[in-house]
Motif scaffolding. Structure first.
Motif, short mmCIF file in Angstrom:
data_model
loop_
_atom_site.label_atom_id
_atom_site.label_comp_id
_atom_site.label_asym_id
_atom_site.label_seq_id
_atom_site.Cartn_x
_atom_site.Cartn_y
_atom_site.Cartn_z
N ARG A 73 -7.23 -8.05 -2.10
CA ARG A 73 -8.10 -6.90 -2.25
C ARG A 73 -8.54 -6.80 -3.69
O ARG A 73 -7.75 -6.94 -4.59
N HIS A 74 -9.81 -6.55 -3.88
CA HIS A 74 -10.36 -6.42 -5.23
C HIS A 74 -10.80 -4.99 -5.40
O HIS A 74 -11.57 -4.46 -4.61
N TYR B 48 -1.93 -10.00 -3.08
CA TYR B 48 -2.44 -8.79 -2.44
C TYR B 48 -2.21 -7.62 -3.39
O TYR B 48 -1.17 -7.56 -4.06
N ASP C 55 0.81 -1.21 0.00
CA ASP C 55 0.00 0.00 0.00
C ASP C 55 0.85 1.27 0.00
O ASP C 55 0.39 2.32 -0.45
N TRP D 120 -0.34 1.95 -8.80
CA TRP D 120 -0.73 0.86 -7.91
C TRP D 120 0.42 -0.12 -7.78
O TRP D 120 1.42 -0.05 -8.51
N SER E 139 -9.47 -4.06 -11.31
CA SER E 139 -10.06 -5.37 -11.06
C SER E 139 -10.92 -5.77 -12.26
O SER E 139 -11.78 -4.98 -12.68
N SER F 213 -2.85 -3.18 -3.99
CA SER F 213 -3.18 -1.91 -3.37
C SER F 213 -4.55 -1.44 -3.85
O SER F 213 -5.10 -1.94 -4.83
N TRP F 214 -5.08 -0.45 -3.18
CA TRP F 214 -6.48 -0.08 -3.38
C TRP F 214 -6.75 0.53 -4.75
O TRP F 214 -7.88 0.50 -5.24
N ARG F 215 -5.74 1.07 -5.42
CA ARG F 215 -5.95 1.66 -6.74
C ARG F 215 -5.76 0.66 -7.88
O ARG F 215 -5.90 1.03 -9.05
#
Length: 316
Positions: A314-315, A149, A108, A118, A156, A151-153
């Motif tokens: 994380r998706h 795993y 992250d 990302w 998907s 990161s949030w950006r």
């Protein structure tokens, strides 16, 4: 907005001042300058600037291109605040303070440190060297890694390029995506960073000094996390023999009987007894359909293994 501007310029007195003046006249407020390279009378510099969102960047590119000997290598949005001294050490200190979440912390944090969009921790198939080509983008027949795993950006679904042989390097993918890859040296685990062209901007690829920095962070994190990295896995997606396409997988996630009997995931969930290599008494397995979830091997849950790392997929 924050912009990262990478330029190649003659390494002689006055040229850097010309670039700085041009940025100022165009309306850019310089907040950081990083010299990436000085070699053979040329230099590569990264400027982080505050740029008015309503202004067009083509005026900035035209002004820089008008300076003799100056070439714009890339211009892209910078994620997070400009890097200050000691941020790498601070990140490693956070990983050491909470190793259970160490891999997630690293993934992250590195996009902000390297002006990337990302990052992802991925697992390369153990038998990648024995596989033969069956088309780009497939898991079987290439060294394409599976995501453990992200990161949030990260987009998907996340499709990663082949990264073998495992060594720190940069590479360019399709659709204006630039990657940097660094292996952890354990369990086929690699860290991947990406910059993506967008908003009318063309990002620069990862410079060799940036790749070296990523590799140093990964090596240090691997030393801190140690055997915890061996618990991270993301099994390859099997191919449907009839359609010759990846089929949905069912991935076991072992959880201690003293905690929740099933894992909280998306999709239907059913608990079933686990049959680990040593019997693994007192364990249950949550079977999830749809997205692959990183399994934890029961053999790693002995009395000396300690608390399980909070590694998750994380998706989005």
């Amino acid at each position: 907005m924050l912009l990262r501007v990478r330029v190649t310029l003659p390494d002689r007195p006055g040229t850097l001042g010309q670039v700085a003046r041009t940025l100022g006249v165009a309306g850019a407020d310089i907040v950081q300058v990083v010299v990436l390279e000085r070699l053979g009378g040329r230099a590569v510099d990264d400027f982080t600037v505050v740029w008015p969102g309503a202004s067009r960047v083509d005026r900035l590119c035209a002004g820089l291109g008008a300076i003799p000997g100056v070439r714009v290598n890339g211009m892209w949005r910078a994620i997070g605040a400009p890097n200050g001294g000691g941020q790498d050490a601070e990140l490693l200190a956070q990983i050491a303070a909470n190793p259970a979440d160490g891999l997630a912390t690293l993934v992250d944090a590195v996009p902000g440190l390297l002006a990337a969009d990302w990052a992802a921790a991925a697992v390369v198939p153990a038998d990648w060297a024995a596989r033969t080509g069956m088309g780009a983008g497939t898991v079987r027949g290439s060294g394409a890694p599976a995501v453990a795993y992200a990161s949030w950006r990260a987009p998907s679904p996340l499709q990663l390029p082949e990264v073998t042989p495992l060594r720190a390097r940069s590479l360019n993918g399709p659709a204006g995506t630039h990657y940097a890859v660094a292996p952890f040296g354990r369990a086929g685990l690699v860290l991947m960073l990406a910059r993506v062209d967008g908003d009318g901007l063309s990002a620069a690829g990862f410079h060799v000094t940036e790749v070296d920095r990523i590799a140093q962070l990964v090596r240090a994190a691997a030393t801190i996390l140690g055997d915890r990295l061996d618990l991270v896995s993301a099994p390859p997606v099997p191919l449907d023999p009839a359609a010759d396409e990846p089929a949905p997988v069912t991935s076991p996630v072992a959880v201690p009987a003293t905690t929740a009997a099933t894992a909280s995931t998306s999709g239907p969930t059913a608990a079933a007894p686990a049959t680990g290599p040593a019997g693994a008494p007192g364990m249950t397995v949550a079977m999830t359909s749809g997205a692959a979830v990183a399994p934890v091997r029961p053999s790693a849950l002995g009395p000396t293994a300690g608390r399980l790392p909070a590694i998750m997929t994380r998706h989005g």
